[in-house]
Every structure is written in C-alpha cells, then in structure tokens.
Write an enzyme that holds these catalytic residues in place. Structure first.
Site, PDB file in Angstrom:
ATOM      1  N   THR A   1      43.987  26.288  44.055  1.00  0.00           N
ATOM      2  CA  THR A   1      43.437  27.388  44.992  1.00  0.00           C
ATOM      3  C   THR A   1      44.095  27.142  46.544  1.00  0.00           C
ATOM      4  O   THR A   1      44.812  26.327  46.593  1.00  0.00           O
ATOM      5  CB  THR A   1      42.010  27.277  45.153  1.00  0.00           C
ATOM      6  OG1 THR A   1      41.739  25.886  45.512  1.00  0.00           O
ATOM      7  CG2 THR A   1      41.332  27.373  43.937  1.00  0.00           C
TER       8      THR A   1
ATOM      9  N   SER B   1      45.350  21.985  43.968  1.00  0.00           N
ATOM     10  CA  SER B   1      43.959  22.221  43.416  1.00  0.00           C
ATOM     11  C   SER B   1      43.908  23.506  42.772  1.00  0.00           C
ATOM     12  O   SER B   1      42.980  23.873  42.154  1.00  0.00           O
ATOM     13  CB  SER B   1      43.019  22.420  44.746  1.00  0.00           C
ATOM     14  OG  SER B   1      43.493  23.316  45.334  1.00  0.00           O
TER      15      SER B   1
ATOM     16  N   CYS C   1      57.222  -5.485  75.911  1.00  0.00           N
ATOM     17  CA  CYS C   1      56.950  -6.032  74.693  1.00  0.00           C
ATOM     18  C   CYS C   1      56.234  -5.034  73.716  1.00  0.00           C
ATOM     19  O   CYS C   1      56.297  -5.183  72.543  1.00  0.00           O
ATOM     20  CB  CYS C   1      56.424  -7.183  74.819  1.00  0.00           C
ATOM     21  SG  CYS C   1      54.477  -7.228  75.569  1.00  0.00           S
TER      22      CYS C   1
ATOM     23  N   GLN D   1      63.972  -8.662  73.679  1.00  0.00           N
ATOM     24  CA  GLN D   1      63.427  -8.154  74.928  1.00  0.00           C
ATOM     25  C   GLN D   1      64.478  -8.523  76.417  1.00  0.00           C
ATOM     26  O   GLN D   1      64.713  -9.745  76.310  1.00  0.00           O
ATOM     27  CB  GLN D   1      61.843  -8.312  75.101  1.00  0.00           C
ATOM     28  CG  GLN D   1      60.996  -7.863  76.443  1.00  0.00           C
ATOM     29  CD  GLN D   1      59.917  -8.174  76.556  1.00  0.00           C
ATOM     30  OE1 GLN D   1      59.329  -8.629  75.584  1.00  0.00           O
ATOM     31  NE2 GLN D   1      59.323  -8.319  77.720  1.00  0.00           N
TER      32      GLN D   1
ATOM     33  N   ASN E   1      57.989 -12.241  67.472  1.00  0.00           N
ATOM     34  CA  ASN E   1      57.881 -11.973  69.061  1.00  0.00           C
ATOM     35  C   ASN E   1      59.097 -11.181  69.487  1.00  0.00           C
ATOM     36  O   ASN E   1      59.961 -11.500  69.059  1.00  0.00           O
ATOM     37  CB  ASN E   1      58.039 -13.377  69.482  1.00  0.00           C
ATOM     38  CG  ASN E   1      57.802 -13.417  71.023  1.00  0.00           C
ATOM     39  OD1 ASN E   1      58.051 -12.468  71.948  1.00  0.00           O
ATOM     40  ND2 ASN E   1      57.456 -14.722  71.632  1.00  0.00           N
TER      41      ASN E   1
END
Length: 645
Positions: free
Chosen positions: A575, A573, A98, A92, A276
């Site tokens: 379907t 499925s 942050c 950073q 961090n």
C-alpha cells in the site's frame, strides 16, 4: 566538557532560511581554475592566519614560529587516505576536541558512512591543486565545505592539531580544518559533545544514556548497536582533562570500538573496548593491557583479544565502564534500534520552525498563568497508523521525535544554546479550521509526555510508544521570549505530520492544491483510507484534474499503478501512505510540465529530438555505466518509464 553546539563558517543562504556563514564555493570550478593557472588554491574565506585558529586561550598554546604548510612540503609521499592503514590511526593535537575525534574514530568503523563525509577519491597526485572538499549534515541538509590544504605546523614541521600515526596520511588533519571552518575557527572546537559531531557526520538521531541510571538491558543495547549501523561514543565525568590514578582522563570523550563476552572462572564476563583520542594513556584496572586477568582466559581467547600496545586502546568490564563513565552516546541510523525493530523500514518527516519573541516564543508550561503564552509556541499535528502487516498486533507504534535547535552565532561557542524540549498531547478531536489550538485547550489538557528537564543541547530526542491516533507536539524553550530556529523530525513506520496554522494542503500537498484547483475529494479519501492499494491509486490519479498543462488528461493503467506502487512502497506493505503519495504527485507534476513544455506542436507525443531535450531538461538518464554502454536508472527515471510505457 561543554554542551555548546557547533556553528558554521561564512556566507551562503541557510537551508532554514536565515543567514548562514558558509560561502558559496564551487569545488570543481575552483579546482579547474587552479589547474588551468598552474597555482595552488588559497581559501580567502578561511585563510592561513591566526584568526582562523582563534582569538583566545588556544593562541597561548601554540608553539613559537608557527607555520602553515601543505602536505607535499611535509612528506615525500603524502597520501590523503589509505584503505590499508589501520582505521583508528588519528591522534588529538593542541585543540581540546576529543569529542570531535572520538566521533570521527567511530565513523572510521563504517567505511560507507565515512565516504559520505570524506570523499576518498581525493589525492595529492591526480588533479592536485591544493583544494579539498568535505560534507557535513547541517540542519536537514548535506552541505559541502571547501578548504585549502595549508596546515599549522611547528618549527620542526610537525602538525600542531590532529595527526595520524601514519605520518604520510592527512585526511584527518584536513577534515578537522574543514570542521573548524564550519564551526568558525579551530578554537571553536575546544568544547563540545560527541553527540554534536555524530549529528553533523550522519544526520542520524543520537540517544544519550546516563550510565548511573542505565537500563538493565544495557548489554543487549550495546550488542544490537555494535552489529548495526551505529556510532558509539562515551564521556567521563566533567573535569579538566587530567589523568586519574586509574588511567582514565576526566572530562574526556572516548570511542566504543568493540564489545565481547568471555568466560572467566566458569562465569561470563562482559568486556567493552575503548579508545582514547590521544592515541595513548590507557585504563590501568582489570583487563587493561598489563592486567593479570588475561591469564584467566583460554589461550585462544587471550590471543584473539589481548594486545599490549600504548596506542590508547584498552578493555574494561561493563561494570567498571558503568562506574567510571558518565554518558554513553549512540547515534542511530536505523531509528528502530532500541525498540527491537531492527531492519524495519521507517519514514522520516522534517518540519522547520522558529521561536520569535512576542509571537511564537511561548516558553514552557509552568502554570495556568504561564499557559497564557505556552499556546503561542509552534504546534505540530501528528497522526500515527500501524503498518498493514502490523495491524493484527495490539502493540503501540514506535515513534522517534528529534528536536534540533540552530546555533545563534557563527562561532559555535560564542553563545550558549537554549534549553529546549517538547510536549506531546493526545488529541481527542480534530479541529477543522486548522488554526492554532487556543489557550483553553492547554488549560483542560494534560501532556502525555513532557521534558523531565530542559537541556542546553543541540538535539533532544525521545522514543515514544503511541497508540494509533492523532497527537499534538509542542516544541519550546524553557523560558518565554527566547528566539531561535529549529527543525523537528519524526520517524515512524507510518505517520502524517504538519504544522498547525498552515494546513497539510499548504505544507505537504501544496502541489496538489495548486494543480487540482482545490479539489477536496482527495483529502477526504485519505482521511478514510490512511493507506491505498494500486486500484485505489489508479482511481485517484485518473480523477484528479490536471489543470494548466494544456494537454490531454493522462490516463493511468492498473499495470502502471502497480509498477509505481512497487517502486515507492519502501516497507513492502503493498500500500501507499499519504507521504509516499506526496512524493509521487510532486514527480508526476514535474514530468507533466516538462512533457508539455517540449510538446511544441501539441500532438500529445514527443519525437526523438523533443524527447532528448525533455530528458535533459528533467535532468534524467545521466548516469552512464562504467563502459559507457548503459545507464543506471534512479527512482524518478524508472517512474518516468512507467508513466509513458
């Protein structure tokens, strides 16, 4: 750490219909123009001047004689991205973002997700023109953000904002600039939540767990999360980002990068590894880099887990994690993660809406008097069914509902988001007129689910366990008269979802109403059969009138319908649901229109020239293999082959 949500940059039409702030910039065209003219791109919509950094407190943090330079001016061998570099390599800078960086570092743990946001084929060598592009998920749509590569540096040529521990890597700094453009300025990254960035990076659904009230199976949740497609972050209790005696930073966001169960004194110990975003300043308690507790492990475990580096990464126990961190944020790309349905196929439906003062901004349900306006809120009908393979089970259906509000200013922190939430009601009967349910309904009905509190967040979500049936969802703001736009997403195994006041025929099946001339038989059929098989699909397709196409009625064989069903049946499925049929119908109508457009002699057949023109018009069969001798078939292209085989 603020709860304010991000906003965008400048100019184009928003997918929600309102004005957006991003310009329409064609990355390929701009790059080609710069290469042709032998110049480097300069982005006039986000110029290298102080206004792009901000107008407030951030300016006071800047070093004297700030400069803007391109990576080739800062390093002899600049690289955009390196797969060989350590993933968590970002640090950073002066911006208090942050939350953004913690989310970004979680993104780096999943290369496939990262490459969706960061096109990794960009470089400072091949076709370099000083222009780069990134992608963000913004309110239901992936949007590109184009930037130049002029970055703020101090007098010594060091990056002022995000940098990499590998001094020649610049993807993180450029991505931060693109996100600043999306949000309005660098200063607009000063405050935020990890969940905000997770949403913008993935379009997934974020779940936030208050660790003071964490469920007893928190370790199980973390275990499933770390072994699934999830991004995990966390936040300490609110503060001014000062370093505490224990080494943690208050008011700060961290990335959860790993968990591990070890054996210590013949008992299990549950460890969480964090990073961090500063790239330094670490936990000083048990299991920290300098802790003697590592000596309690077997030599093998210690060698595997312990590293003594001041790199911002550290281990701590789950107990300490729960005690010292306030929030755990999990971004789920598979909605069933927390419901023990990992790997199951889910469908998602998205609806757009708006709260307008005097018409649809009814506020929350407070009392009978307040319900005079509550009923005016947008109302959405939800029908839930069990998948075919689960019908023998008596368990309720898992449904995930996500409500996202759109920011009200192009600078993300200029206006607070509204406090939002949604109510869920069980419908005991259907209202055939498709009009909004009146005030009387809410006077007599009690919500099945309601917000514990209205939250000033970009997204609020809730996982619901519902019996098959019909429900009403009412999204609202905490107070009447508050205006904003929103999107409402529903995830489940099988469901149908639409806004009351515009019938499902107008919203989901507009194409069917237009083409089938108001044919009601289809809708009644799906009311009786929430899912259909291949034979039923054949019957429906061959019965529907295909008006306005000036050609013979298409006939679908059972084999063709079985092929279509196999292609679109995402959960295996056997379907098809009403949502899946909607997608199918839309594609069939499109290809029929294209076919008849190019069948100029009305013969019912296309010659080779007509077929080639039709394919180009439909935009299909364009994906060549690497050797140029074949093609990759996408779903619509395979569907077209089935139709005309």
């Amino acid at each position: 750490m603020s709860l304010w949500p991000p906003w965008r940059g400048r100019g184009e039409k928003d997918p929600m219909g309102g004005p957006s702030q991003l310009p329409k910039q064609d990355y390929e065209a701009l790059q080609e123009r710069c290469l042709r003219n032998g110049c480097l791109f300069e982005d006039s919509s986000f110029p290298a001047i102080l206004s792009s950094i901000g107008s407030g407190s951030l300016l006071r943090k800047l070093p004297p004689r700030l400069q803007w330079k391109r990576p080739p001016e800062l390093h002899s061998n600049p690289q955009f991205y390196s797969a060989n570099a350590r993933r968590l390599d970002l640090c950073q800078g002066l911006v208090g973002d942050c939350w953004f960086l913690a989310a970004l570092q979680a993104l780096t743990l999943h290369q496939d997700i990262l490459s969706r946001v960061v096109p990794l084929n960009q470089s400072f060598t091949k076709n370099y023109a000083g222009i780069f592009q990134f992608w963000f998920w913004h309110f239901g749509k992936w949007v590109p953000v184009v930037i130049d590569d002029l970055l703020p540096v101090d007098e010594a040529g060091q990056l002022v904002f995000v940098s990499s521990t590998y001094k020649n890597l610049f993807w993180g700094a450029l991505l931060e600039k693109a996100y600043a453009k999306l949000c309005g300025s660098y200063e607009d990254l000063q405050r935020g939540q990890v969940s905000d960035a997770f949403l913008d990076f993935t379009g997934g659904v974020t779940t936030t767990i208050n660790l003071a009230e964490a469920p007893g199976n928190l370790w199980d949740i973390l275990t499933r999360a770390t072994y699934s497609k999830t991004l995990i972050g966390c936040q300490t209790y609110l503060g001014s980002e000062r370093v505490l005696e224990n080494g943690l930073v208050d008011g700060h966001a961290y990335t959860v990068i790993r968990i591990w169960k070890v054996t210590c004194k013949r008992k299990p110990e549950y460890l969480v590894k964090l990073r961090n975003p500063w790239g330094k300043v670490e936990w000083r308690g048990d299991w920290s880099d300098s802790s003697s507790t590592w000596d309690l492990l077997s030599p093998k475990e210690k060698i595997m887990l312990w590293r003594k580096d001041n790199d911002g990464e550290f281990w701590m126990t789950l107990k300490d994690f729960k005690a010292h961190f306030k929030l755990l944020v999990i971004c789920k790309l598979t909605p069933g993660l927390l419901s023990h349905e990992v790997g199951q196929k889910w469908s998602c439906t998205v609806q757009e809406g708006r709260w307008e003062k005097g018409t649809t901004a009814g506020g929350r349900m407070k009392s009978h008097q307040a319900r005079d306006t509550f009923w005016k809120n947008p109302q959405f009908l939800l029908s839930v069914w069990r998948p075919k393979e689960s019908r023998t089970l008596l368990m309720p259906c898992s449904v995930l509902v996500s409500l996202i509000q759109k920011p009200r200013h192009r600078h993300r922190n200029r206006k607070l988001p509204l406090a939002i939430g949604f109510y869920l009601f069980r419908m005991s009967q259907l209202f055939g007129d498709q009009r909004k349910l009146p005030r009387e309904f809410f006077l007599k009905s009690h919500p099945l689910s309601l917000p514990e509190e209205f939250l000033r967040e970009k997204e609020v979500s809730q996982e619901l366990w519902l019996e098959p049936g019909t429900y009403l969802i009412v999204p609202c703001t905490s107070e009447a008269g508050q205006e904003s736009e929103f999107i409402l997403r529903v995830f489940s195994r099988k469901h149908f979802f639409h806004e009351i006041g515009s019938s499902p025929k107008a919203v989901f099946f507009k194409e069917i109403v237009d083409q089938a001339e108001g044919h009601e038989k289809f809708f009644k059929y799906f009311e009786r059969n929430p899912e259909i098989n291949a034979a039923e699909l054949q019957k429906i397709l061959n019965q529907l009138p295909w008006s306005g196409l000036e050609g013979t009625h298409p006939l679908f064989s059972l084999d063709a319908c079985q092929g279509i069903l196999a292609l679109l049946d995402l959960n295996a499925s056997g379907t098809m649901s009403i949502q899946e049929f909607r997608d199918l119908w839309k594609q069939l109508i499109h290809y029929q229109v294209v076919f008849h457009k190019h069948d100029s002699d009305r013969s019912g057949c296309l010659n080779w020239g007509q077929l080639r023109a039709a394919m180009k018009s439909a935009g299909i069969f364009q994906n060549l293999t690497q050797d140029g001798k074949g093609i990759y078939l996408q779903k619509p292209e395979w569907l077209l082959m089935i139709m005309y085989s």
